[in-house]
Scaffold this motif. Sequence first.
Motif, PDB file in Angstrom:
ATOM      1  N   UNK A 188      10.741   4.962  29.394  1.00  0.00           N
ATOM      2  CA  UNK A 188      10.704   3.930  30.426  1.00  0.00           C
ATOM      3  C   UNK A 188      11.086   2.557  29.876  1.00  0.00           C
ATOM      4  N   UNK A 189      11.298   2.489  28.562  1.00  0.00           N
ATOM      5  CA  UNK A 189      11.670   1.229  27.940  1.00  0.00           C
ATOM      6  C   UNK A 189      10.531   0.541  27.211  1.00  0.00           C
ATOM      7  N   UNK A 190       9.374   1.160  27.152  1.00  0.00           N
ATOM      8  CA  UNK A 190       8.243   0.569  26.442  1.00  0.00           C
ATOM      9  C   UNK A 190       8.409   0.762  24.935  1.00  0.00           C
ATOM     10  N   UNK A 191       8.188  -0.314  24.189  1.00  0.00           N
ATOM     11  CA  UNK A 191       8.241  -0.257  22.729  1.00  0.00           C
ATOM     12  C   UNK A 191       6.859   0.130  22.208  1.00  0.00           C
ATOM     13  N   UNK A 192       6.744   1.345  21.679  1.00  0.00           N
ATOM     14  CA  UNK A 192       5.467   1.839  21.167  1.00  0.00           C
ATOM     15  C   UNK A 192       5.644   2.194  19.699  1.00  0.00           C
ATOM     16  N   UNK A 193       4.844   1.549  18.842  1.00  0.00           N
ATOM     17  CA  UNK A 193       4.904   1.802  17.403  1.00  0.00           C
ATOM     18  C   UNK A 193       3.918   2.903  17.036  1.00  0.00           C
ATOM     19  N   UNK A 194       4.294   3.675  16.017  1.00  0.00           N
ATOM     20  CA  UNK A 194       3.421   4.717  15.492  1.00  0.00           C
ATOM     21  C   UNK A 194       3.322   4.546  13.981  1.00  0.00           C
ATOM     22  N   UNK A 195       2.112   4.347  13.477  1.00  0.00           N
ATOM     23  CA  UNK A 195       1.895   4.163  12.042  1.00  0.00           C
ATOM     24  C   UNK A 195       0.836   5.165  11.579  1.00  0.00           C
ATOM     25  N   UNK A 196       1.181   5.941  10.576  1.00  0.00           N
ATOM     26  CA  UNK A 196       0.256   6.946  10.043  1.00  0.00           C
ATOM     27  C   UNK A 196      -1.035   6.282   9.579  1.00  0.00           C
ATOM     28  N   UNK A 197      -2.145   6.842  10.015  1.00  0.00           N
ATOM     29  CA  UNK A 197      -3.448   6.308   9.632  1.00  0.00           C
ATOM     30  C   UNK A 197      -3.979   5.255  10.588  1.00  0.00           C
ATOM     31  N   UNK A 198      -3.121   4.710  11.431  1.00  0.00           N
ATOM     32  CA  UNK A 198      -3.563   3.700  12.400  1.00  0.00           C
ATOM     33  C   UNK A 198      -3.435   4.189  13.840  1.00  0.00           C
ATOM     34  N   UNK A 199      -2.336   4.875  14.130  1.00  0.00           N
ATOM     35  CA  UNK A 199      -2.149   5.378  15.477  1.00  0.00           C
ATOM     36  C   UNK A 199      -0.991   4.713  16.192  1.00  0.00           C
ATOM     37  N   UNK A 200      -1.173   4.494  17.474  1.00  0.00           N
ATOM     38  CA  UNK A 200      -0.095   3.971  18.322  1.00  0.00           C
ATOM     39  C   UNK A 200      -0.491   2.611  18.891  1.00  0.00           C
ATOM     40  N   UNK A 201       0.518   1.753  19.085  1.00  0.00           N
ATOM     41  CA  UNK A 201       0.267   0.509  19.801  1.00  0.00           C
ATOM     42  C   UNK A 201       1.540   0.010  20.465  1.00  0.00           C
ATOM     43  N   UNK A 202       1.357  -0.751  21.545  1.00  0.00           N
ATOM     44  CA  UNK A 202       2.481  -1.392  22.214  1.00  0.00           C
ATOM     45  C   UNK A 202       2.961  -2.584  21.401  1.00  0.00           C
ATOM     46  N   UNK A 203       4.265  -2.826  21.439  1.00  0.00           N
ATOM     47  CA  UNK A 203       4.836  -3.995  20.769  1.00  0.00           C
ATOM     48  C   UNK A 203       4.228  -5.277  21.314  1.00  0.00           C
ATOM     49  N   UNK A 204       4.023  -5.339  22.628  1.00  0.00           N
ATOM     50  CA  UNK A 204       3.473  -6.520  23.290  1.00  0.00           C
ATOM     51  C   UNK A 204       2.390  -6.077  24.260  1.00  0.00           C
ATOM     52  N   UNK A 205       1.225  -6.746  24.258  1.00  0.00           N
ATOM     53  CA  UNK A 205       0.187  -6.385  25.236  1.00  0.00           C
ATOM     54  C   UNK A 205       0.732  -6.448  26.658  1.00  0.00           C
ATOM     55  N   UNK A 206       0.161  -5.650  27.533  1.00  0.00           N
ATOM     56  CA  UNK A 206       0.694  -5.499  28.883  1.00  0.00           C
ATOM     57  C   UNK A 206      -0.460  -5.359  29.870  1.00  0.00           C
ATOM     58  N   UNK A 207      -0.328  -6.022  31.013  1.00  0.00           N
ATOM     59  CA  UNK A 207      -1.274  -5.802  32.101  1.00  0.00           C
ATOM     60  C   UNK A 207      -0.544  -5.046  33.207  1.00  0.00           C
ATOM     61  N   UNK A 208      -0.827  -3.776  33.387  1.00  0.00           N
ATOM     62  CA  UNK A 208      -0.123  -3.012  34.431  1.00  0.00           C
ATOM     63  C   UNK A 208      -0.415  -3.553  35.826  1.00  0.00           C
ATOM     64  N   UNK A 209       0.550  -3.374  36.721  1.00  0.00           N
ATOM     65  CA  UNK A 209       0.332  -3.730  38.113  1.00  0.00           C
ATOM     66  C   UNK A 209      -0.759  -2.854  38.708  1.00  0.00           C
ATOM     67  N   UNK A 210      -1.574  -3.460  39.572  1.00  0.00           N
ATOM     68  CA  UNK A 210      -2.643  -2.715  40.239  1.00  0.00           C
ATOM     69  C   UNK A 210      -2.655  -3.141  41.701  1.00  0.00           C
ATOM     70  N   UNK A 211      -2.189  -2.248  42.565  1.00  0.00           N
ATOM     71  CA  UNK A 211      -2.061  -2.598  43.982  1.00  0.00           C
ATOM     72  C   UNK A 211      -3.411  -2.947  44.606  1.00  0.00           C
ATOM     73  N   UNK A 212      -4.470  -2.266  44.187  1.00  0.00           N
ATOM     74  CA  UNK A 212      -5.782  -2.537  44.768  1.00  0.00           C
ATOM     75  C   UNK A 212      -6.248  -3.952  44.428  1.00  0.00           C
ATOM     76  N   UNK A 213      -6.025  -4.363  43.185  1.00  0.00           N
ATOM     77  CA  UNK A 213      -6.427  -5.718  42.792  1.00  0.00           C
ATOM     78  C   UNK A 213      -5.602  -6.756  43.546  1.00  0.00           C
ATOM     79  N   UNK A 214      -4.304  -6.529  43.641  1.00  0.00           N
ATOM     80  CA  UNK A 214      -3.443  -7.476  44.368  1.00  0.00           C
ATOM     81  C   UNK A 214      -3.892  -7.578  45.817  1.00  0.00           C
TER      82      UNK A 214
END
Length: 321
Positions: free
Chosen positions: A47-73
């Motif tokens: 989908x175009x998300x930059x996700x890093x994978x580092x052995x011993x640490x796991x996975x993380x997004x390149x940049x923090x993200x707040x997903x859209x939430x229709x209920x909150x809006x």
Amino acid sequence: MKQLNSRQQALLSMLADGGFHSGEQIGIALGISRAAISQQIKSLRQLGLEIFSITGKGYRLDTPLQPLNAEIIRSHLHGAPVHTCAVIGSTNQYMMAQLDRWQKGECLLAETQTAGRGRRGRQWHSPFGSQFIMSMYWRLDDGPSAAMGLSLAIGVAVVRALEAQGYQGLSLKWPNDIYMARRKLAGILVEMSAAVGGLCHLVIGVGINLNLPDDVIARLDQPCAHLAEQTAAIDRNKLSAAIIHALRETLALFEQQGLSAFLTEWNRLDMFMQQPVKVLLGDQIIHGTYCGIDGQGNMLLQDGNGIRKFVGGEISLRADS
């Protein structure tokens, strides 16, 4: 139009904080195997998300993200429905293809679009979760002539909403661009379907840069700005609700009073007022002094032949340097 499945949504929610999450943590939370985690990570990367994978640490997004939430809006609004989706070709095209389906003020927001368009068909770059991407349906009973100058009023509404959220240095560039610190921040695309003298269907698209990755900025063909320059933490859902509310109020006022209700505010925000500019009209370049807009939203230019009027859509306006 595509929605994330439940596992993709859960995984994205975990990774949204930008921190590392181990495969073990993700597996327990989602109830899936390590192999299944890899598949879900792959699907988010597609989908175009930059996700890093580092052995011993796991996975993380390149940049923090707040997903859209229709209920909150929706909790910040009343009236017509608000919808969200993960991936779409174009929110405007989707709504234009089924005009009889929508209520006035009904909205569709997307995390990313793959066939987004700006003015004159230019591509609109939209990395996943990095922009405000929204289309709103409206209709005018008095036909297409009643929509004259509408995109200018929409620009005023968006700036008002952003200023109310604390953003500064905003200006408008005729006919449908919003700038911050004299770099492009946002664009507006109004499309219509109408018969002469009949009902006018409108789809109003707004795209705002929130937090663009550096590599995307480097690929763009003009200087651009994003809201993250002024605030590190953007509440996308609260901001989305504020813009939707401002647009609905603006459209209701526009129906009653037309562009005249917004001329003073436009003049305050106009980036080129009384400045030397050049107008690109096909292969022709016209130099003059920009004199603002008239009551129909046409651009006024003073040159050696006096004050000339230009209609939106036929020209490009640039600083004369």
